[in-house]
Scaffold this motif. Structure first.
Motif, short mmCIF file in Angstrom:
data_model
loop_
_atom_site.label_atom_id
_atom_site.label_comp_id
_atom_site.label_asym_id
_atom_site.label_seq_id
_atom_site.Cartn_x
_atom_site.Cartn_y
_atom_site.Cartn_z
N PHE A 279 0.82 -1.21 0.00
CA PHE A 279 0.00 0.00 0.00
C PHE A 279 0.85 1.26 0.00
N GLY A 280 2.09 1.16 0.48
CA GLY A 280 3.02 2.27 0.34
C GLY A 280 3.32 2.53 -1.13
N CYS A 281 3.55 1.47 -1.88
CA CYS A 281 3.81 1.61 -3.32
C CYS A 281 2.59 2.17 -4.05
N ILE A 282 1.41 1.65 -3.74
CA ILE A 282 0.19 2.15 -4.39
C ILE A 282 -0.02 3.63 -4.06
N PHE A 283 0.17 3.99 -2.79
CA PHE A 283 0.00 5.39 -2.38
C PHE A 283 1.00 6.28 -3.11
N LEU A 284 2.26 5.86 -3.19
CA LEU A 284 3.27 6.65 -3.89
C LEU A 284 2.95 6.78 -5.38
N SER B 186 -1.53 16.79 -11.94
CA SER B 186 -2.36 17.71 -11.13
C SER B 186 -3.82 17.27 -11.08
N GLN B 187 -4.08 16.01 -11.35
CA GLN B 187 -5.45 15.49 -11.32
C GLN B 187 -5.73 14.84 -9.97
N MET B 188 -6.79 15.34 -9.32
CA MET B 188 -7.23 14.78 -8.04
C MET B 188 -8.74 14.97 -7.97
N ASP B 189 -9.43 13.90 -7.68
CA ASP B 189 -10.87 14.03 -7.45
C ASP B 189 -11.21 13.29 -6.16
N ASN B 190 -12.47 13.31 -5.80
CA ASN B 190 -12.88 12.71 -4.52
C ASN B 190 -12.57 11.22 -4.44
N SER B 191 -12.78 10.49 -5.52
CA SER B 191 -12.53 9.04 -5.46
C SER B 191 -11.05 8.74 -5.27
N MET C 226 -8.91 10.77 -3.79
CA MET C 226 -8.60 11.19 -2.43
C MET C 226 -9.08 10.16 -1.40
N ILE C 227 -10.25 9.61 -1.60
CA ILE C 227 -10.77 8.59 -0.69
C ILE C 227 -9.87 7.35 -0.72
N ALA C 228 -9.46 6.94 -1.92
CA ALA C 228 -8.55 5.79 -2.03
C ALA C 228 -7.24 6.06 -1.32
N MET C 229 -6.70 7.27 -1.47
CA MET C 229 -5.43 7.61 -0.83
C MET C 229 -5.57 7.65 0.70
N ILE C 230 -6.70 8.12 1.18
CA ILE C 230 -6.93 8.13 2.63
C ILE C 230 -7.01 6.70 3.16
N ALA C 231 -7.72 5.83 2.44
CA ALA C 231 -7.82 4.43 2.86
C ALA C 231 -6.44 3.76 2.84
N GLU C 232 -5.66 4.03 1.81
CA GLU C 232 -4.31 3.46 1.72
C GLU C 232 -3.41 4.00 2.83
N ALA C 233 -3.51 5.30 3.10
CA ALA C 233 -2.71 5.89 4.18
C ALA C 233 -3.09 5.28 5.52
N LEU C 234 -4.37 4.99 5.72
CA LEU C 234 -4.81 4.36 6.96
C LEU C 234 -4.18 2.98 7.13
N VAL C 235 -4.15 2.19 6.06
CA VAL C 235 -3.51 0.87 6.11
C VAL C 235 -2.02 1.03 6.43
N ILE C 236 -1.37 2.00 5.82
CA ILE C 236 0.05 2.25 6.05
C ILE C 236 0.29 2.62 7.52
N VAL C 237 -0.51 3.55 8.04
CA VAL C 237 -0.33 4.01 9.42
C VAL C 237 -0.59 2.88 10.41
N LEU C 238 -1.65 2.10 10.19
CA LEU C 238 -1.94 0.98 11.07
C LEU C 238 -0.81 -0.05 11.05
N SER C 239 -0.30 -0.33 9.88
CA SER C 239 0.80 -1.30 9.76
C SER C 239 2.05 -0.79 10.46
N LEU C 240 2.38 0.48 10.25
CA LEU C 240 3.54 1.07 10.93
C LEU C 240 3.36 1.04 12.44
#
Length: 134
Positions: free
Chosen positions: A85-90, A100-105, A107-121
């Protein structure tokens, strides 16, 4: 000494349910994933790509599930989730920096991936090493 902490069981169960469920859905319904993500399934290869990726996601979920019962898998499971998930997030971050493309979907995916990263760390850095044995 060999007992897993409740917090690890809960986190691993959540990771297992999420990734097994989403992975199985993507494997059996590439069209559903394509609709969700905006992919075009114009070839047999496109179906193969979605099924291959979501089989990997299912495998991660299965590993999280097995780690609940085989405690020595917990540390490796957290490392694998962190790496994947670190690779996917990066990759998503690089896409944003390049386009420069960012939309809600996204951003939601990145938040979910960051949550998995933080929990794992968090679980890997836990002071209670009996929770994630080598």
């Amino acid at each position: 000494r060999g007992e897993m902490l409740r917090v690890d069981k809960i986190i691993l169960l959540i990771l297992a349910i999420e990734h097994l469920g989403f992975g199985i859905y993507g494997f059996y319904s590439p069209e559903g994933i394509a609709e969700l993500t905006g992919y075009a399934l114009n070839s047999k290869f496109a179906y193969s790509e979605i099924r291959a990726y979501y089989t990997l996601i299912s495998g991660l979920g299965l590993m999280a599930f097995l780690a609940i019962f085989f405690h020595k898998l917990a540390r490796q499971t957290y490392i694998l989730f962190l790496f994947m998930f670190g690779c996917i997030f990066l990759g998503r971050l690089a896409n944003y920096l390049l386009t420069s493309q960012m939309d809600n979907s996204i951003m939601i995916a990145m938040i979910a991936e960051a949550l998995v990263i933080v929990l794992s760390l968090w679980r890997l850095a836990s002071k209670n090493r009996s929770a994630v044995e080598v």
